[in-house]
Every structure is written in C-alpha cells, then in structure tokens.
Motif scaffolding. Sequence first.
Motif, PDB file in Angstrom:
ATOM      1  N   VAL A 166      -2.558  -5.933  -8.876  1.00 50.03           N
ATOM      2  CA  VAL A 166      -1.173  -5.297  -9.291  1.00 50.03           C
ATOM      3  C   VAL A 166      -0.213  -6.632  -9.776  1.00 50.03           C
ATOM      4  O   VAL A 166      -0.386  -7.564  -9.635  1.00 50.03           O
ATOM      5  N   HIS A 186       0.962  -1.198  -0.067  1.00 46.35           N
ATOM      6  CA  HIS A 186      -0.136   0.241   0.234  1.00 46.35           C
ATOM      7  C   HIS A 186       0.872   1.218  -0.092  1.00 46.35           C
ATOM      8  O   HIS A 186       0.616   2.194  -0.557  1.00 46.35           O
ATOM      9  N   ILE A 246      -4.345  -6.208  -1.195  1.00 45.76           N
ATOM     10  CA  ILE A 246      -3.430  -6.066  -2.478  1.00 45.76           C
ATOM     11  C   ILE A 246      -3.287  -7.536  -3.008  1.00 45.76           C
ATOM     12  O   ILE A 246      -2.868  -8.429  -2.192  1.00 45.76           O
ATOM     13  N   ALA A 304      -8.254  -1.597   0.236  1.00 46.82           N
ATOM     14  CA  ALA A 304      -8.506  -2.769  -0.586  1.00 46.82           C
ATOM     15  C   ALA A 304      -7.273  -4.060  -0.287  1.00 46.82           C
ATOM     16  O   ALA A 304      -6.292  -3.460   0.175  1.00 46.82           O
ATOM     17  N   THR A 310      -5.026   2.680  -3.236  1.00 50.55           N
ATOM     18  CA  THR A 310      -5.793   1.398  -3.092  1.00 50.55           C
ATOM     19  C   THR A 310      -6.699   1.413  -1.962  1.00 50.55           C
ATOM     20  O   THR A 310      -7.486   0.523  -1.794  1.00 50.55           O
ATOM     21  N   GLY A 332      -5.756  -3.428 -11.406  1.00 54.35           N
ATOM     22  CA  GLY A 332      -6.749  -2.354 -11.009  1.00 54.35           C
ATOM     23  C   GLY A 332      -7.819  -2.733  -9.830  1.00 54.35           C
ATOM     24  O   GLY A 332      -7.683  -3.820  -9.528  1.00 54.35           O
ATOM     25  N   PRO A 333      -8.671  -2.077  -9.416  1.00 56.08           N
ATOM     26  CA  PRO A 333      -9.778  -2.406  -8.292  1.00 56.08           C
ATOM     27  C   PRO A 333     -10.636  -3.655  -8.812  1.00 56.08           C
ATOM     28  O   PRO A 333     -11.082  -3.607 -10.072  1.00 56.08           O
ATOM     29  N   ARG A 334     -10.720  -4.598  -8.190  1.00 54.75           N
ATOM     30  CA  ARG A 334     -11.896  -5.589  -8.269  1.00 54.75           C
ATOM     31  C   ARG A 334     -12.407  -6.078  -7.114  1.00 54.75           C
ATOM     32  O   ARG A 334     -11.693  -6.296  -5.920  1.00 54.75           O
ATOM     33  N   TRP A 368     -13.316  -6.269  -3.610  1.00 53.02           N
ATOM     34  CA  TRP A 368     -12.678  -5.564  -2.347  1.00 53.02           C
ATOM     35  C   TRP A 368     -11.207  -5.851  -2.572  1.00 53.02           C
ATOM     36  O   TRP A 368     -10.407  -5.569  -1.422  1.00 53.02           O
ATOM     37  N   SER A 369     -10.844  -5.958  -3.546  1.00 53.07           N
ATOM     38  CA  SER A 369      -9.267  -6.369  -3.860  1.00 53.07           C
ATOM     39  C   SER A 369      -8.623  -5.234  -4.849  1.00 53.07           C
ATOM     40  O   SER A 369      -9.572  -4.513  -5.585  1.00 53.07           O
ATOM     41  N   TYR A 370      -7.261  -5.187  -4.816  1.00 50.72           N
ATOM     42  CA  TYR A 370      -6.766  -4.360  -5.829  1.00 50.72           C
ATOM     43  C   TYR A 370      -5.494  -5.280  -6.591  1.00 50.72           C
ATOM     44  O   TYR A 370      -4.720  -5.603  -5.685  1.00 50.72           O
ATOM     45  N   ILE A 381      -0.965   5.426  -6.844  1.00 51.67           N
ATOM     46  CA  ILE A 381      -1.990   4.374  -6.899  1.00 51.67           C
ATOM     47  C   ILE A 381      -2.625   4.418  -5.354  1.00 51.67           C
ATOM     48  O   ILE A 381      -1.992   3.745  -4.508  1.00 51.67           O
TER      49      ILE A 381
END
Length: 123
Positions: free
Chosen positions: A91, A60, A75, A73, A70, A83-85, A87-89, A68
Amino acid sequence: MTATLTDPWIERQITAGRLAPGARGMSRTEAAEQYNQANSLTESDDDYLYTPGQAQQAAHDALAVIGIETGDARILLSDGRPGPRCWSYLVEPGQLEFALDQHRLTTGASLSADAVMEALPWF
C-alpha cells in the motif's frame, strides 16, 4: 549458562529513545502499553507506539473500510505499485492515510496515520 533473547523491535525502540533498557524483559505489547500510558498517549496521537502486530491489524481494518480486502497478507508500505505481492499486500502511504481517515469517519475511532505507518515495514 543461560541465553538471553532480545526482541529486535524492542531493541530498536530502546535505541530510538522511546523505551528504557528495562523493556528488554517485557513483551512488545506490555512495553508499548507502558510507554503510551507513561506519556498519556491515545491512538490519535502521532507519538503513540504501536507494536508491529497492532499496526498490521489497524491497517487491515482501515483498508477493509475502503473495500480493500487484504486477507491474511502482511501489509507493507511501498512507493511503487500497490496491490497483492506474494504473501504481502503493498500500500502507498497516501492510500493508507486515506483509509485511516475513512475508518475514523465510519467507526469514530481516530487512529494516527503517522503512528501506524511508523510501525509498518517498507517494501
């Protein structure tokens, strides 16, 4: 009768040979600190043991350096579209490695990309 709860992360580290079976009675943080101290490891070493929570925080912080945000969310590493998905992000490993390098240049804190990525889950 007493029930013994085991931490799946600590069990994986024991199975991998990083932690001794005595780590079962420790918290994740205590076990990781003991491993790192016993092996004289710093955050810049590839063998440094991050707990999943520590790796999340490092990711983070590094991603924030390159713009970025986040939020809260979780990781997740992905070889797909970042990108965001939910409740997650997501990478990509290269994106996180770049972010950690920029974090080092900005803050002076050298963090091993391999060590951070080892502790992060894959999507």
